[in-house]
Each structure stands twice: as C-alpha cells, then as structure tokens.
Design an enzyme around this catalytic site. Structure first.
Site, mmCIF file in Angstrom:
data_model
loop_
_atom_site.group_PDB
_atom_site.id
_atom_site.type_symbol
_atom_site.label_atom_id
_atom_site.label_comp_id
_atom_site.label_asym_id
_atom_site.label_seq_id
_atom_site.Cartn_x
_atom_site.Cartn_y
_atom_site.Cartn_z
ATOM 1 N N CYS A 15 0.842 -1.204 0.000
ATOM 2 C CA CYS A 15 0.000 0.000 0.000
ATOM 3 C C CYS A 15 0.881 1.260 0.000
ATOM 4 O O CYS A 15 0.661 2.182 -0.790
ATOM 5 C CB CYS A 15 -0.923 -0.027 1.223
ATOM 6 S SG CYS A 15 -2.075 1.342 1.270
ATOM 7 N N CYS A 16 1.917 1.274 0.871
ATOM 8 C CA CYS A 16 2.833 2.431 0.877
ATOM 9 C C CYS A 16 3.539 2.560 -0.470
ATOM 10 O O CYS A 16 3.780 3.674 -0.951
ATOM 11 C CB CYS A 16 3.885 2.272 1.979
ATOM 12 S SG CYS A 16 3.298 2.603 3.640
ATOM 13 N N CYS A 55 -0.770 8.727 7.165
ATOM 14 C CA CYS A 55 -2.139 8.472 6.721
ATOM 15 C C CYS A 55 -3.028 8.239 7.937
ATOM 16 O O CYS A 55 -2.590 7.679 8.945
ATOM 17 C CB CYS A 55 -2.164 7.232 5.833
ATOM 18 S SG CYS A 55 -1.344 7.478 4.250
ATOM 19 N N CYS A 78 -3.286 4.739 9.611
ATOM 20 C CA CYS A 78 -2.011 4.179 10.080
ATOM 21 C C CYS A 78 -1.335 5.074 11.121
ATOM 22 O O CYS A 78 -0.136 4.921 11.384
ATOM 23 C CB CYS A 78 -1.078 3.948 8.896
ATOM 24 S SG CYS A 78 -1.724 2.760 7.721
ATOM 25 N N CYS A 84 8.165 3.781 5.457
ATOM 26 C CA CYS A 84 7.212 3.477 4.391
ATOM 27 C C CYS A 84 7.902 3.253 3.054
ATOM 28 O O CYS A 84 7.258 2.962 2.070
ATOM 29 C CB CYS A 84 6.217 4.614 4.268
ATOM 30 S SG CYS A 84 7.018 6.197 4.110
HETATM 31 S S1 SF4 Z 1 0.605 4.745 5.626
HETATM 32 FE FE1 SF4 Z 1 -1.050 3.187 5.574
HETATM 33 S S2 SF4 Z 1 -2.683 3.972 4.231
HETATM 34 FE FE2 SF4 Z 1 -0.831 5.240 3.929
HETATM 35 S S3 SF4 Z 1 0.142 4.346 2.191
HETATM 36 FE FE3 SF4 Z 1 1.089 3.374 3.943
HETATM 37 S S4 SF4 Z 1 -0.126 1.552 4.406
HETATM 38 FE FE4 SF4 Z 1 -1.300 2.803 2.951
#
Ligand code: SF4
Length: 268
Positions: A146-147, A230, A233, A258
């Site tokens: 996701c990151c 985010c 998170c 990340c």
């Molecule tokens: S911090 Fe969480 S929501 Fe944001 S990109 Fe990374 S995993 Fe995805």
C-alpha cells in the site's frame, strides 16, 4: 512508421537522460566530497543549509513536505530565504482532514507553488478491488504494498527528474534515522542527493522555532500526534511513548518506514 521509431528514440533518450542525471549527481559527489560538505553543513543553521541547497541545485531540487511540524519549519525558512525552491506533497488519498487544512493554511500564508502528487489511479483501483480498503493491517508485505502504491511510486515519479531533494528528517525521530547526515546519497531513489536541514534538531528546538516564529502547524500535534501520516495508520501516543509509536503501531520499530526513507538498521 518513421514517426513511431522517432517516438521510441525520443522516449529512450528521455529515460537515459533522467537516469544519467542522478548518476551524474552520484558521481559528482564522491564520499570524500560529501564528508567534507557534511562537516561544513552540520555546523550551519538550517536556513543556511536551505539557501546553500537552492544555490547548488536550483530547479533540480525539491522539498518533499507532509506538513508535519518539521516540514512547516522548512516551508517557513524556504519562504524567507529561497521562495522559488520547488515544493511538493504526496496525497495518498488517506490523509486526515487536519492535514488538508494545514496544507491550505500553508498555501495561503507562504504563497508558495506547492505541487500535489497523487498515486496512479489504476494501481489504487486494483489494490482496493483485490484486497479491500485495509489490507495494510494484514501483514508487513501488504502494508509495504500500500505504501509502495500510494507513496513510493509517486515520490519516485517526482524524484526521477531531480538531482536532489530535501526532507524534514531528524535523527531523534526513530531508531531507523539515528545516523542520518545532513547530506547523503539516496541510492534507494536513483542516486540523487538527499538534504536534511533539520537533522540535528531536537524536538524542543522544533517547538521553540514554531512558537517564536508563529509558524502554523497541524492541529493533530496538539492532540497527541507527534508524527502524522495516513489517517488509518497513525494514532495519538501516550505520554512517555516513543514519538513514532503512533505510526503502524502493530509493527516492530525497525520496520517502521514506508519506503520514502529506507531504514538504516537491519531488522533482526
Ligand atoms: S501509511 Fe497506511 S494507508 Fe498510507 S500508504 Fe502506507 S499503508 Fe497505505
């Protein structure tokens, strides 16, 4: 057919120009040169480091801002000493409302041209369609995926045209950042220079500057969020907890990056 071949040649030339730009930066800055510059810059005020960075790289450097406390200080300094310094932010699509509010406030207060970079629409659609909205809670791999889609790819898209970038990293922020110098070669992002003007600052110095210069800041900082990413998170921390404890709190500290700033310690 001729046009098709010309297009391919043009694309190859652009790709190789972009690649050679960061490689050139990496070759220009030998380890010795970087050490000497670091010795020189480490004793300087952050404002001087920002000014030096703009003079050295001009439009080929940009500041990556997430509008946290440190980033607001850098924006304040940029507005004072190098108002044409390029600034960009990554909108992951999962930010807090308070983060959008401070972005707007920064925009109107500093009158800087701030570029907002979004993830690739297809990649986000595929991720959510295949794994849902909270896949990052299921494993470190899913979280990094996701990151990767929402942060790392958009960041690399911007960095590929630059010779340097600036960040608000501080050594105190995390075990993964303890050895960060003012200037470093960012090999993970193609070999450009990464400049960290606030790297030696303590948290107390950050808040001293903000209060003394009336710098606006994200309202979440007053609600126990020292580090803001985010919304799903990031959580508030308890007094005495590590300042990164509210980021991906279900993971070990060594994994808590990340991909924008790869960890400098090896997870056991
Ligand atoms: S911090 Fe969480 S929501 Fe944001 S990109 Fe990374 S995993 Fe995805």
């Amino acid at each position: 057919m001729l046009t098709y071949h010309m297009n391919i040649i043009n694309i190859l030339c652009v790709v190789s120009l972009r690649r050679s730009r960061s490689l050139k930066t990496e070759t220009e800055y030998s380890a010795e040169r970087l050490d000497a510059l670091n010795r020189e810059q480490e004793g300087r005020h952050a404002e001087e480091i920002i000014e030096w960075t703009y003079q050295a790289f001009g439009f080929e450097v940009a500041f990556a801002s997430s509008f946290g406390a440190e980033d607001m200080i850098i924006l304040d300094m940029i507005a004072k000493v190098a108002p044409r310094f390029r600034v960009f932010t990554l909108d992951t699509g999962r930010l807090h409302d308070e983060t959008y509010e401070i972005m707007e406030e920064a925009r109107s207060r500093y009158q800087l041209d701030i570029q907002t970079v979004f993830p690739q629409r297809d990649a986000v659609e595929d991720l959510v369609r295949g794994k849902g909205f909270y896949s990052f809670r299921e494993s470190i791999e899913n979280r990094k995926e996701c990151c990767g889609i929402r942060k790392v790819e958009p960041l690399r898209r911007v960095l590929k045209d630059l010779r340097a970038w600036a960040t608000g990293l501080r050594r105190e922020q995390a075990v993964t950042r303890g050895d960060t110098p003012v200037l470093e070669i960012d090999s993970a992002n193609g070999g450009l220079i990464k400049v960290n003007p606030l790297v030696t600052w303590s948290e107390a110095e950050v808040w001293q500057y903000i209060k003394a210069n009336d710098v606006p800041y994200n309202a979440l900082h007053d609600r126990g969020f020292p580090s803001i990413g985010c919304a799903p998170c990031t959580r508030a921390i308890m007094p005495g907890e590590d300042i990164r404890a509210g980021r991906w709190w279900w993971e070990l500290p060594e994994y808590k990056e990340c991909g924008l700033h790869p960890a400098k310690v090896n997870p056991a």
